[in-house]
Design an enzyme around this catalytic site. Structure first.
Site, PDB file in Angstrom:
ATOM      1  CG  MET A 270      -1.826   1.145   1.362  1.00  0.00           C
ATOM      2  SD  MET A 270      -2.984   1.220  -0.040  1.00  0.00           S
ATOM      3  CE  MET A 270      -3.219   2.985  -0.152  1.00  0.00           C
ATOM      4  CD  GLU A 305       2.257  -0.539  -3.657  1.00  0.00           C
ATOM      5  OE1 GLU A 305       1.544   0.477  -3.535  1.00  0.00           O
ATOM      6  OE2 GLU A 305       1.815  -1.609  -4.136  1.00  0.00           O
TER       7      GLU A 305
HETATM    8  N1  PHE Z   1      -3.344   0.436  -3.663  1.00  0.00           N
HETATM    9  C1  PHE Z   1      -2.621  -0.795  -3.511  1.00  0.00           C
HETATM   10  C2  PHE Z   1      -1.761  -0.932  -4.770  1.00  0.00           C
HETATM   11  O1  PHE Z   1      -0.714  -0.424  -4.863  1.00  0.00           O
HETATM   12  C3  PHE Z   1      -3.449  -2.011  -3.399  1.00  0.00           C
HETATM   13  C4  PHE Z   1      -4.308  -2.087  -2.184  1.00  0.00           C
HETATM   14  C5  PHE Z   1      -5.663  -1.851  -2.284  1.00  0.00           C
HETATM   15  C6  PHE Z   1      -3.770  -2.413  -0.978  1.00  0.00           C
HETATM   16  C7  PHE Z   1      -6.481  -1.948  -1.188  1.00  0.00           C
HETATM   17  C8  PHE Z   1      -4.573  -2.532   0.123  1.00  0.00           C
HETATM   18  C9  PHE Z   1      -5.928  -2.289   0.010  1.00  0.00           C
HETATM   19  O2  PHE Z   1      -2.129  -1.469  -5.762  1.00  0.00           O
HETATM   20 ZN    ZN Z   2      -1.334   0.257  -7.014  1.00  0.00          ZN
END
Ligand code: PHE
Ligand code: ZN
Length: 886
Positions: A270, A305
Site C-alpha cells: 500500500m 508503490e
Molecule cells: N493500492 C494498492 C496498490 O498499490 C493495493 C491495495 C488496495 C492495498 C487496497 C490494500 C488495500 O495497488
Molecule cells: Zn497500485
C-alpha cells in the site's frame, strides 16, 4: 460487520463534497484492546453553493466517546452517532473545528482494515474505506487534507512510532512508561493514504540524492533479525526512484521515504504517503529464502508503490470509479520499469500471459466490468485484473497511438495541470488530447465498455497488382449490463514479413503512411491495402500485443512456423508458437473427449526444435517459448462445455512429447547452463536458471528415470531457493517415489520460516491427483497453517482453487464444496479475503453440464447463507447472475 442491505453506488450520482476538511490533527494512544483516537478536523463548506448542508461523516464499527465543536461539547440533541455514521444536521454555516473522540480495539480487528495488529505490530490499512474504522470522517478521496499525527504508546511494546510525512517531535510522556512521536505531512492527501505504525521493528537505512540535489533518507522496517533480507528491496527502491526521474521527470518530494513489512496483509502492498506498508512477502529476499520470481515481484511491487507517489498520491482519484486512473497507470509504469531493468520482450510476454490468464477470463465471465465501472456495491471487489492490468493496457495503447514523444508530453501536462488534485479519467485523457491535438473521444470506450474485443483479420496478396489487402473486422461481445457495444479504436502494430525474414516497407494505397508501423482500426469492418509488395508476405499482426484483443488471423501452420523462426518482433515469435500449440491442444481435448487419442504435431515439435537450437535467443525467452499455454488459456479458447480433466491430459501429453522429442537438446542446455560460483540474483543469471529449470521440468514430464534422479539431485545440492523449489516442483507434480522424501525434507529445513512454508503449501495444493483435496484439507490443520493470515490462506486454498484446475473442478464437486465452506467460515473474520477466494468460481458457466450444476449448487449455498458480508454477497450475486441487475 455491516449487515444492512447495501445499495449500489453509481458514477452518475457523483456530487462534490458538501464539507471539506482543511487539516486533520490525530492523537492516537495505542493500546492492544482500547486505543483512544482523538481527531480534530477543521471543516469548511464545500463549493456547492447551496444552503449549508448537514455534516455527515462516515464510520464503520465506531463508538463515539465525545464530540466538541469550536471548543464546546456538542449537546446530544444536535447530532446522531451510530457505528457507521455521525450526523450533525445543522452545523454552523462557516468553517469550524470538530473534535471527535473514539475508542477502537485493534486486537479484535480481523478484517485487517483500519487499525489492526499484525503479530505485535500496530499498523493501518485505509484504502479504500478503512479510515472510517479509525475515526468519523468524510472518507472519500476527493476530500484532501493536511495531516498531523501524534502517536503515543508503551515504550517497550512499541519503541518505533511512524506516520506519514516528517517527524517533528518525539519524547517521553513524563511519569509513565509511554512515549510519543509527532509526524507532519505537508502534502494534502485523501484519508485512504493515511498510515501509522507502532511496534518493535528493526530498520535498514540508506540515502538517495534526487535529481535536484535533495537528500532523502530511505528506511525499510522489518521484524528484528530480518534486516539482511532487505538488500534487494532497498536496491530496487533506489533504481525505481532514479528511473522515475529519468523516464518521467518525477522527483521524490518528502525528506524521508519509509517501507514497513508486516506479515498480515490483505493485498500486496500500500502506497501510503511517505510510509508504504508491505506484505512482507514482497520485501524480504535472500538467495536462500527467495526465488528469482520473488526477486522479480519484489522489484516490481517496490517500484509500483513508489511510483504511486506521483500517480495516485500527488494526483489522486476523485472517486473510486476512477481507480484505474492510479492503478492502471501505475501498473503501466511498473511494467515499463521492469522492461527497462530486465528483458523487454520477456516482460511483455509475462504481462500478456498474466493478462490473458486473469483479465481475459474475468472479461469473459459474470464478473466482467469496464476498466472504469459505472456502478458498484462493494468497492473492495474492484481491485481487479481489469482495473489494474487492462487499465495498464489502455495507457499503453495511448502511448502506441500517439508515439513516445506526444505520450510524454501528455504525461507532463497531466502532472502540471492536476498536481494536488483529485482527478478523473476524462481529465487524464484530455491531457493527451491537448498535448497531441488528437481527438480521443472514441478511445474513451476502452474505459466504459467491458469485454475483450474480438478481431478477425484476413489478408490476401494479389501478385499481379502487387498489393496486399488486409480485411479487419471487430466485435465486442456482450457483458453483464452491456448487451450492445460500439466499435473500439484499436492500435494494431503490424509488419509484412518477406520471405527473407525482413519487414517490407508499408505504404497504404490511399497515400496514408503508417506511423511506427501502427494501423488504427476504428470501424466494425475495414480494409487496408498496401502497395508495392513484391512477393506474398506473412503478416505479423498485433506486434508486441499492441492492443488487448483476441485476434484470429488466417495464418496457416506454415505461416506460424515461419513467424516463429523469422519474425523480427519477439513477442510474435512467441505468439506464433502459442497459436500452433493452442490449435493442437484444442483439437486434442476434443479427441480425448470423443474417446480418441492425442495427436503429436511434429510441426509444432519441429518449430520448438528450431527454437532450442537458436543460439541467438535469450535463455528466458527460450523458456517462455517452450512453455505451452496454461490450462486456463486452453479453457478460454474452448469457451464452452469445458472439461478440465481432458484439458489437463492434453496439456500433460504435450509437455511429455516436448520432453521426449527434444530430450537431447534439453539435457544439453541443462548441463551447459549450470552456474559456476555462488548464486547471483541478477537478471542474466536468473534467465539462465529459468531455462535450465524449464528444461528439467519438461524432462521430468516424460518420467524418464534419469530426469527424475537429476531433479532429486538438484533438489539436494541446490545452493539457492530458485533451484531447490524448481526441482521440488518437478518432483512433486508427479507421482514419483522421490516426492514424499523431498517434501518432508523441505518442511524440516524451513519449518521456522512461514514465507518459505507457503511455497510448501502451494506445491502440494497444485498436485494434479485425486488425493490432493484431502491433502489440502489436512494441511489446514497443520500447525504452520492459519486461517487468520491471508498469505497462508492464499498459498494453500487460493492456489488450490485457482492453480489446480483439475482437482478444484473434480467431477464429484467436492472441490467446490471445500472452497465454498472455506469462504463461509472465513467471511465473518476477513470478508475481503473470503470474497477473493469465492471469485475462483467465476468461470462456472463455461463448464460441462455436470460440473456446471455442481458449481452452481455450491454458489447457491453461499447465496442462501445468512449474514453474508457485503463483499461476499456482491461476488456471489454477480457470479450467479440471477438477480436481474448486474
Ligand atoms: N493500492 C494498492 C496498490 O498499490 C493495493 C491495495 C488496495 C492495498 C487496497 C490494500 C488495500 O495497488
Ligand atoms: Zn497500485
Amino acid at each position: 460487520m455491516r449487515t444492512e442491505e447495501t445499495r449500489p453506488v453509481r458514477l452518475e450520482d457523483y456530487r462534490p463534497p458538501d464539507w471539506l476538511v482543511e487539516t486533520v490533527e490525530l492523537d492516537v494512544s495505542l493500546d492492544p484492546k482500547a486505543t483512544r483516537v482523538r481527531a480534530a478536523l477543521t471543516l469548511r463548506p464545500g463549493a456547492n453553493g447551496a444552503a449549508p448542508a448537514p455534516l455527515v461523516l462516515d464510520g464503520d464499527g465506531l463508538v463515539l466517546k465525545s464530540l466538541v465543536l469550536d471548543g464546546a461539547e456538542l449537546p446530544a440533541e444536535q447530532y446522531v452517532a451510530s457505528a457507521d455514521r455521525l450526523t450533525i444536521a445543522q452545523p454552523p454555516p462557516r468553517a469550524f473545528r470538530l473534535e471527535i473522540e473514539t475508542e477502537i480495539d485493534p486486537s479484535a480487528n480481523t478484517q485487517l482494515m483500519g487499525l489492526y495488529r499484525s503479530g505485535r505490530i500496530y499498523c493501518t490499512q485505509c484504502e479504500a474505506e478503512g479510515f472510517r474504522r479509525i475515526t468519523y470522517f468524510p472518507d472519500r478521496p476527493d476530500v484532501m487534507a493536511v495531516y498531523t499525527t501524534r502517536i503515543e504508546a508503551d515504550k517497550t511494546d512499541a519503541p518505533v512510532l511512524l506516520a506519514n510525512g516528517n517527524m517533528t517531535e518525539a519524547g517521553d510522556v513524563p511519569g509513565t512508561g509511554r512515549h510519543f512521536a509527532v509526524w507532519h505531512d505537508p502534502f494534502r492527501k485523501p484519508s485512504y493514504l493515511f498510515a501509522l505504525v507502532g511496534g518493535t521493528l528493526a530498520c535498514v537505512e540508506d540515502r538517495f540524492c534526487t535529481m535536484s540535489g535533495r537528500d532523502v533518507v530511505l528506511r525499510i522496517y522489518v521484524e528484528p533479525g530480518k534486516e539482511d533480507r532487505c538488500v534487494h528491496a532497498m536496491d530496487s527502491l533506489k533504481r525505481a526512484m532514479r528511473w522515475d526521474e529519468t523516464v518521467f521527470g518525477r522527483e521524490y518530494d518528502l525528506d524521508i521515504f519509509m517501507i514497513v513489512a508486516v506479515s498480515d496483509f490483505n493485498m500486496g502492498a500500500m502506497e501510503n504517503k511517505g510510509l508504504n506498508i508491505f506484505n512482507d512477502k514482497y520485501v524480504l529476499a535472500s538467495p536462500e529464502t527467495a526465488t528469482d520470481g520473488d526477486y522479480d515481484r519484489i522489484e516490481a511491487i517496490i517500484a509500483h508503490e513508489y511510483f504511486h507517489n506521483w500517480t495516485g498520491n500527488r494526483i489522486t482519484c476523485r472517486d473510486w470509479f476512477q481507480l484505474c486512473l492510479k492503478e492502471g497507470l501505475t501498473v503501466f509504469r511498473d511494467q515499463e520499469f521492469s522492461a527497462d531493468e530486465r528483458s523487454r520482450a520477456v516482460e511483455r510476454i509475462g504481462n500478456v500471459r498474466g493478462l490473458r490468464a486473469h483479465q481475459f477470463v474475468e472479461d469473459a465471465g459474470p464478473l466482467a466490468h469496464p476498466v472504469r465501472p459505472a456502478l458498484y456495491h462493494e468497492i473492495n471487489n474492484f481491485y481487479t485484473a481489469t482495473v489494474y492490468e487492462k487499465g495498464a493496457e489502455v495507457v499503453r495503447m495511448l502511448k502506441t497511438l500517439l508515439g513516445p514523444e506526444k505520450f510524454r508530453n501528455g504525461m507532463d501536462l497531466y502532472f502540471a495541470r492536476h498536481d494536488g488534485e483529485a482527478a478523473t479519467v476524462e481529465q487524464f485523457v484530455q491531457c493527451f488530447a491537448d498535448a497531441s491535438g488528437t481527438d480521443l473521444g472514441q478511445f474513451m470506450r476502452w474505459y466504459s465498455q467491458a469485454g475483450t474485443p474480438e478481431v478477425v483479420a484476413a489478408g490476401r496478396y494479389d501478385p499481379r497488382a502487387k498489393t496486399y489487402r488486409l480485411e479487419v473486422h471487430q466485435n465486442v461481445p456482450p457483458t453483464p449490463g452491456q448487451p450492445n457495444k460500439e466499435p473500439m479504436v484499436i492500435p494494431l502494430a503490424l509488419g509484412l514479413v518477406g520471405r527473407d525474414g525482413r519487414d517490407l516497407p508499408l505504404a497504404l494505397a490511399d497515400g496514408r503512411v503508417l506511423e511506427r508501423g501502427v494501423l488504427t482500426v476504428s470501424k466494425p469492418s475495414e480494409t487496408f491495402e498496401f502497395t508495392d509488395i513484391g512477393a506474398a508476405p506473412v503478416p505479423s499482426l498485433n506486434r508486441g500485443f499492441s492492443a488487448p484483443i483476441k485476434l484470429v488471423a488466417n495464418l496457416t501452420a506454415d505461416d506460424l512456423r515461419f513467424l516463429a523462426a523469422r519474425d523480427s518482433d519477439p513477442f510474435n515469435r512467441w505468439q506464433a508458437v502459442q497459436t500452433l500449440a493452442t490449435r493442437l491442444l484444442v483439437d486434442n481435448v476434443a479427441a480425448l473427449r470423443a474417446g480418441g487419442m492425442v495427436r503429436k504435431d511434429l510441426g509444432l515439435l519441429d518449430a520448438l526444435a528450431a527454437i532450442v537450437a537458436d543460439g541467438s535467443l535469450d535463455p528466458d525467452f527460450m523458456a517462455l517459448v517452450l512453455t505451452p499455454p496454461g490450462e486456463a488459456d486452453i479453457a478460454r479458447e474452448i469457451g464452452r462445455d469445458v472439461d478440465p480433466d481432458a484439458i489437463f491430459s492434453a496439456r500433460a501429453a504435450l509437455r511429455a512429447a516436448i520432453g521426449e522429442h527434444l530430450a537431447g537438446a534439453l539435457f544439453d542446455h541443462y548441463r551447459r547452463l549450470s552456474e559456476a560460483g555462488p548464486y547471483r540474483p541478477d537478471p542474466a543469471s536468473a534467465a539462465r536458471r529459468t531455462l535450465r529449470n524449464t528444461c528439467l521440468d519438461l524432462l521430468v514430464a516424460t518420467r524418464r528415470p534419469d530426469a527424475v534422479s537429476l531433479a532429486a539431485r538438484q533438489y539436494q545440492v541446490a545452493d539457492n531457493m530458485t533451484d531447490r523449489t524448481a526441482a521440488l516442483a518437478a518432483l512433486s507434480l508427479r507421482d514419483v517415489p522421490e516426492r514424499a522424501a523431498a517434501l518432508d525434507d523441505f518442511y524440516a529445513r524451513y519449518r521456522d520460516d512461514p514465507l518459505i512454508i507457503d511455497k510448501w503449501f502451494s506445491l502440494q495444493a497444485i498436485i494434479p491427483e485425486p488425493t490432493t483435496l484431502d491433502r489440502v484439507k489436512a494441511l489446514t490443520a497443520h500447525p504452520a497453517f492459519s486461517f487468520a493470515n491471508p498469505n497462508r490462506v492464499r498459498s494453500l486454498i487460493s492456489v488450490f482453487a485457482m492453480g489446480n484446475q483439475k482437482e478444484f473442478n473434480r467431477a464429484d464437486g467436492l472441490g467446490y464444496d471445500f472452497v465454498v465452506e472455506t469462504v463461509l467460515a472465513l467471511d465473518p473474520k476477513n470478508p475481503q479475503v473470503a470474497a477473493r477466494l469465492l471469485s475462483a468460481l467465476k468461470s462456472w458457466r463455461v463448464l460441462e453440464p455436470r460440473r456446471r450444476a455442481l458449481a452452481q449448487a455450491a454458489l447457491r449455498r453461499v447465496a442462501a447463507a445468512s449474514a453474508l458480508s457485503p463483499d461476499v454477497n456482491d461476488i456471489v450475486v454477480r457470479t450467479l447472475g440471477e438477480s436481474g441487475t448486474a
